[in-house]
Design an enzyme around this catalytic site. Sequence first.
Site, short mmCIF file in Angstrom:
data_model
loop_
_atom_site.label_atom_id
_atom_site.label_comp_id
_atom_site.label_asym_id
_atom_site.label_seq_id
_atom_site.Cartn_x
_atom_site.Cartn_y
_atom_site.Cartn_z
N ASP A 84 0.83 -1.21 0.00
CA ASP A 84 0.00 0.00 0.00
C ASP A 84 0.86 1.26 0.00
OD1 ASP A 84 -2.00 -1.82 0.27
OD2 ASP A 84 -2.77 -1.08 2.18
N HIS A 236 3.68 -2.31 3.04
CA HIS A 236 3.69 -0.95 2.48
C HIS A 236 4.98 -0.72 1.70
CE1 HIS A 236 0.88 -0.74 5.87
NE2 HIS A 236 0.27 0.22 5.20
#
Length: 705
Positions: A84, A236
């Site tokens: 992400d 992430h």
Amino acid sequence: MARHVARPDPRAHWVLLLLGLVTLLAALSFHGLVSAVGGGSGPDRAPASPAPRAVATGGPVLRLDGPTPVSRRLPARTLALTFDDGPDPRWTPQILDVLRRHHAHATFFVVGSRVDEHPDLVRRILAEGHEIGSHTFTHVDLTAAPGWRAGAELSWTRNAIAGVTGREVTLFRPPFSSTTAAMTEAQYEALRNAAGSGHVAVLADRDAKDWQRPGVPAIVKAATPQPGAGAVVLMHDGGGDRGQTVAAVDQLLTRLGTQGYRFTTVSAGIGAPDSMVPATTGARLSGTALRWAQTGADWLTSAMNLLLGVALVLGVVRLAVQVVCAQRHVRRVRRPRRRLPEVIAPVSVIVPAYNEAANIAATVRSLVASAYPALEVIVVDDGSSDGTADIVERMRLRGVRVIRQANAGKPAALNTGIRAARADLLVLVDGDTVFQPDTVYRLVQGFADPTVGAISGNTKVANRRRLLGRWQHLEYVIGFNLDRRMYDVLECMPTIPGAIGAFRREVLFAVGGVPADTLAEDTDLTMKVLRAGWRVVYEEGAIAWTEAPSSLRQLWRQRYRWCYGTMQAMWKHRHALREPGAGGKLGRRGLPYLAVFQIVLPLAAPAVDVFALYGLLFLPWSQLALAWLGLLLLQAGTAAYALRLDRERFGPLWTLPLQQLVYRQVMYLVVVQSVVTAVVGNRLRWQRMVRTGEAAALVGGAPAR
């Protein structure tokens, strides 16, 4: 400056200016919106209701566009790594390199604004066989966003990806989400709304919590599924330092690879078709336009930051030069190194007057009451219709002459008086100005230096009881008199005010008298004197009280004429830039100073105010308040210093904050109007100010301060 044709004042530019400022605010606001991209777990929330049990206990891939939620899990020994908050120019390439070494594929949930910033990275993700999903355009918390914002976030992201890749995404992961078990009812409703626009939600089985940077072993442990189980792993590649994530991915792939795990995308993991479909032409064009808009907004914001920085540096440098020059001027005039001979030669005072009935009697009385030993006063009535000349004649004062002429303008009246004067030293005075008894004496003492051709006096605002008068009083003391001290030291005085100025008669004849082809005849005349090789100095002790405009309308008309006339004079004397001597000092010191601080920076001021409004919307108020307070204190310090030099009280300083909210805007809008008038070729007419007679009250003393 080119000859102008008289036309009505232009007005269409105000609409264009307003549209331009609105566009600027919209662009800055768009930049503020897309640059405020967060990360992590999101804001702290109060305990919330959980999502429906069937969803919370189901698989991480959710279809919510039907009446019944449908969820899917990954099969055994299948791992879908998801990343992400990217793409990030530093960390995303490193993660892609790790995935390539392990022959692994993953799914990247990208932030739309970062897609526009790094389109090449998005193309690389796809080129290397990975999958892309949406993570909103600005990483907004959809549970707290209004419906229109949530829809825009999803649409913008979809278009941004389409504009860069030519394909549209269907997978979607909401920011600040985690596993299905941790999903709240509000998040579930946000996902259902997203499903209405064709999105398939993807949460996670394992949340690595790498954004907390707990260390590589902790990330690997959190991302490792139960032995033999499949999982969607949340990690992430953007939003902060992801060095631990890169190392953890490498270790995780190495460890699970020896256990027979398959590393694939979410869609391939569940056996679904490719989640990315060819984009429509409209989506691609919208995405391209969005990227251009974002790039333009970024550039505009950078330009505004640069403008503010340059303006701040120029302001500080200007203040430093003013203070240094003011100190030198004070030492020179208050503690002279050598005694110059006293000047007591006859002086002729010339008062051009057009409908000055309100103040003319007070002006003449103050001149006659002068302590100077040899003085004549010449009042040139320029076709007044209010009995100005009759008032002076009825006073029957010794040494006062009245000359009547048909209305021909102030320069013509001054030239009439110059021709009629008997003395070799001339003082030019406006008809609304009141002198102190020692003003003439102090004003002409500078002529003891044979190189001095003209002397500027110290103009003060008489009607300063009201707020507008106090603002102008501060402007005269700070903006005019502090500047004049600097001009004196730098030998480039561009303006001797019409209210009080002294000239050698021979100088005025040598330069052809007072010019009539500009509206700032005082500035034009002063520049001509400098270019003729004479020095022009400032005498702070020669005080003249003048009546300033008492309404915003009158102030606008006066400053409009001043600004337009100053630009006329600057253009007329532009060749001084390459002249030697005193003219060159004007051209290379005075003219650039006027251009920067009286034209260029005021023209940029509306944009600066819009930038301040942008700051109120998107910057921390504490920082903004601190910056504004710092600038205000700097200005207050400058004002206090200038007031002290002029031996004025500090009382008006309390009006400074209000001055920034009204008076400053009027001043820079005057410059805008003047520049437009000059550019379109209009010829501005002389606009006379209506006098109220407040200067007349000064005959018996100075005004209250």
